[in-house]
Design a protein around this motif. Structure first.
Motif, mmCIF file in Angstrom:
data_model
loop_
_atom_site.group_PDB
_atom_site.id
_atom_site.type_symbol
_atom_site.label_atom_id
_atom_site.label_comp_id
_atom_site.label_asym_id
_atom_site.label_seq_id
_atom_site.Cartn_x
_atom_site.Cartn_y
_atom_site.Cartn_z
ATOM 1 N N GLU A 46 0.831 -1.202 0.000
ATOM 2 C CA GLU A 46 0.000 0.000 0.000
ATOM 3 C C GLU A 46 0.867 1.254 0.000
ATOM 4 O O GLU A 46 1.973 1.264 0.544
ATOM 5 N N ASN A 47 0.341 2.307 -0.634
ATOM 6 C CA ASN A 47 1.001 3.620 -0.648
ATOM 7 C C ASN A 47 2.439 3.535 -1.143
ATOM 8 O O ASN A 47 3.334 4.225 -0.636
ATOM 9 N N TYR A 48 2.647 2.677 -2.149
ATOM 10 C CA TYR A 48 3.995 2.511 -2.712
ATOM 11 C C TYR A 48 4.424 3.756 -3.484
ATOM 12 O O TYR A 48 5.577 4.174 -3.434
ATOM 13 N N LEU A 49 3.480 4.342 -4.207
ATOM 14 C CA LEU A 49 3.754 5.558 -4.965
ATOM 15 C C LEU A 49 2.442 6.278 -5.209
ATOM 16 O O LEU A 49 1.356 5.711 -5.075
ATOM 17 N N ASP A 50 2.543 7.535 -5.579
ATOM 18 C CA ASP A 50 1.356 8.346 -5.839
ATOM 19 C C ASP A 50 0.893 8.067 -7.262
ATOM 20 O O ASP A 50 1.441 8.605 -8.220
ATOM 21 N N ASP A 51 -0.113 7.211 -7.395
ATOM 22 C CA ASP A 51 -0.532 6.746 -8.720
ATOM 23 C C ASP A 51 -2.019 6.393 -8.664
ATOM 24 O O ASP A 51 -2.398 5.341 -8.139
ATOM 25 N N GLU A 52 -2.850 7.267 -9.196
ATOM 26 C CA GLU A 52 -4.292 7.095 -9.100
ATOM 27 C C GLU A 52 -4.749 5.819 -9.786
ATOM 28 O O GLU A 52 -5.616 5.094 -9.270
ATOM 29 N N GLU A 53 -4.196 5.509 -10.962
ATOM 30 C CA GLU A 53 -4.623 4.301 -11.682
ATOM 31 C C GLU A 53 -4.383 3.047 -10.850
ATOM 32 O O GLU A 53 -5.193 2.116 -10.878
ATOM 33 N N SER A 54 -3.272 3.018 -10.130
ATOM 34 C CA SER A 54 -2.931 1.864 -9.290
ATOM 35 C C SER A 54 -3.530 1.960 -7.896
ATOM 36 O O SER A 54 -3.299 1.059 -7.071
ATOM 37 N N ARG A 55 -4.288 3.021 -7.664
ATOM 38 C CA ARG A 55 -4.812 3.289 -6.321
ATOM 39 C C ARG A 55 -3.688 3.314 -5.291
ATOM 40 O O ARG A 55 -3.834 2.858 -4.164
ATOM 41 N N ASN A 56 -2.523 3.784 -5.736
ATOM 42 C CA ASN A 56 -1.313 3.960 -4.911
ATOM 43 C C ASN A 56 -0.664 2.644 -4.476
ATOM 44 O O ASN A 56 0.255 2.647 -3.656
ATOM 45 N N TYR A 57 -1.105 1.523 -5.032
ATOM 46 C CA TYR A 57 -0.475 0.230 -4.728
ATOM 47 C C TYR A 57 0.731 0.001 -5.646
ATOM 48 O O TYR A 57 0.799 0.500 -6.772
ATOM 49 N N GLY A 58 1.638 -0.794 -5.158
ATOM 50 C CA GLY A 58 2.724 -1.311 -5.966
ATOM 51 C C GLY A 58 2.868 -2.805 -5.703
ATOM 52 O O GLY A 58 2.522 -3.281 -4.610
ATOM 53 N N VAL A 59 3.346 -3.539 -6.679
ATOM 54 C CA VAL A 59 3.541 -4.978 -6.532
ATOM 55 C C VAL A 59 5.039 -5.258 -6.593
ATOM 56 O O VAL A 59 5.676 -5.018 -7.629
ATOM 57 N N LEU A 60 5.605 -5.734 -5.501
ATOM 58 C CA LEU A 60 7.021 -6.099 -5.504
ATOM 59 C C LEU A 60 7.186 -7.389 -6.288
ATOM 60 O O LEU A 60 6.557 -8.398 -5.984
ATOM 61 N N MET A 61 8.031 -7.322 -7.317
ATOM 62 C CA MET A 61 8.220 -8.480 -8.191
ATOM 63 C C MET A 61 9.695 -8.822 -8.264
ATOM 64 O O MET A 61 10.549 -7.961 -8.479
ATOM 65 N N GLU A 62 9.985 -10.093 -8.114
ATOM 66 C CA GLU A 62 11.337 -10.584 -7.871
ATOM 67 C C GLU A 62 11.796 -11.530 -8.974
ATOM 68 O O GLU A 62 11.008 -12.295 -9.536
ATOM 69 N N TRP A 63 13.081 -11.459 -9.277
ATOM 70 C CA TRP A 63 13.762 -12.507 -10.037
ATOM 71 C C TRP A 63 14.912 -12.994 -9.175
ATOM 72 O O TRP A 63 15.803 -12.234 -8.821
ATOM 73 N N LYS A 64 14.863 -14.278 -8.772
ATOM 74 C CA LYS A 64 15.897 -14.825 -7.907
ATOM 75 C C LYS A 64 17.104 -15.284 -8.724
ATOM 76 O O LYS A 64 16.950 -15.879 -9.799
ATOM 77 N N ASN A 65 18.263 -15.023 -8.196
ATOM 78 C CA ASN A 65 19.500 -15.495 -8.816
ATOM 79 C C ASN A 65 19.507 -17.019 -8.788
ATOM 80 O O ASN A 65 19.562 -17.627 -7.713
ATOM 81 N N PRO A 66 19.448 -17.690 -9.955
ATOM 82 C CA PRO A 66 19.357 -19.145 -9.957
ATOM 83 C C PRO A 66 20.641 -19.836 -9.534
ATOM 84 O O PRO A 66 20.641 -21.067 -9.317
ATOM 85 N N PHE A 67 21.711 -19.079 -9.395
ATOM 86 C CA PHE A 67 23.001 -19.658 -9.020
ATOM 87 C C PHE A 67 23.269 -19.557 -7.513
ATOM 88 O O PHE A 67 24.332 -19.934 -7.044
ATOM 89 N N LYS A 68 22.281 -19.021 -6.764
ATOM 90 C CA LYS A 68 22.433 -18.940 -5.320
ATOM 91 C C LYS A 68 21.328 -19.738 -4.655
ATOM 92 O O LYS A 68 20.178 -19.712 -5.074
ATOM 93 N N LYS A 69 21.682 -20.450 -3.583
ATOM 94 C CA LYS A 69 20.704 -21.251 -2.870
ATOM 95 C C LYS A 69 19.877 -20.346 -1.978
ATOM 96 O O LYS A 69 20.384 -19.413 -1.396
#
Length: 221
Positions: free
Chosen positions: A198-221
């Motif tokens: 919630e309240n990730y950024l000021d963005d009316e279209e997103s209703r101020n939400y942001g989605v944290l999205m990850e790419w994990k390093n496949p070479f690390k456990k």
């Protein structure tokens, strides 16, 4: 420093591209890209300024990437390193990036955090965003980091906000039941959602939400 030459194909026609680190000589082009990506009524003062860009190429030049076609800079991707704890994901874009100035870049951080990705509108059919993201994955692997992370807007959410929560919206996008121009793109790049903030950024279209999205390093456990 990063430099890679590749061929793309636009309706069967080969298009040579160069993915490289951007430098001071590119600042005017990078600001022009911002103006094309975020035209009025978007506030001009929120485009990159040269102090921010100087910090990018000074504090973490490995995280300052662009694509050049026929000698013209047509896209950019910027990141910094941070220390991230997945059990405490909540933060804002401004906190994670120091409002784009990246003075909080941590050379000993465990995570490469995406600050911004911009592609000139006339070049968006070429898949440059995905190519830059893959190049940044190379940086993650080369530096032995745990992950690439960033907060994605959910610009389609405002159409559904009356009927579902932001979490429900993201789940439907992941399942392919809905399409979101940002989240669907990041999924195609190999990133997966780990938290809705919630309240990730000021963005009316997103209703101020942001989605944290990850790419994990496949070479690390």
């Amino acid at each position: 420093m990063y430099r890679s030459e590749q061929l793309l194909f636009d309706q069967g026609k080969p298009v040579p591209i160069v993915i490289r680190n951007y430098s001071k000589a590119d600042f005017d082009d990078l600001i022009e890209i911002q103006s094309e990506c975020f035209p009025p009524p978007f506030p001009q003062e929120l485009w990159w300024n040269k102090k921010q860009l100087l910090n990018h190429v000074t504090l973490f030049p490995e995280g300052a990437l662009c694509i050049e076609i026929d000698g013209k800079v047509v896209s950019s991707l910027t990141g910094l390193c941070v220390q991230f704890n997945p059990t405490h994901p909540n933060h804002t874009w401004a906190e994670a990036t120091d409002n784009g100035y990246i003075t909080n870049h941590d050379p000993s951080g465990n995570t490469l955090y995406i600050v911004d990705i911009s592609v000139r509108p006339s070049y968006r059919s070429l898949g440059l965003g995905k190519i830059m993201m893959q190049a940044m994955y190379h940086v993650v692997v080369n530096k032995g980091l745990d992950r690439l992370l960033g907060g994605g807007r959910i610009p389609g959410y405002h159409k559904h906000a009356a009927n579902m929560t932001a979490n429900e919206y993201v789940q439907k996008v992941v399942k392919g039941e809905l399409h979101d121009s940002v989240i669907s793109f990041l999924l195609r790049c190999g990133r997966l959602p780990i938290a809705v903030v919630e309240n990730y950024l000021d963005d009316e279209e997103s209703r101020n939400y942001g989605v944290l999205m990850e790419w994990k390093n496949p070479f690390k456990k």
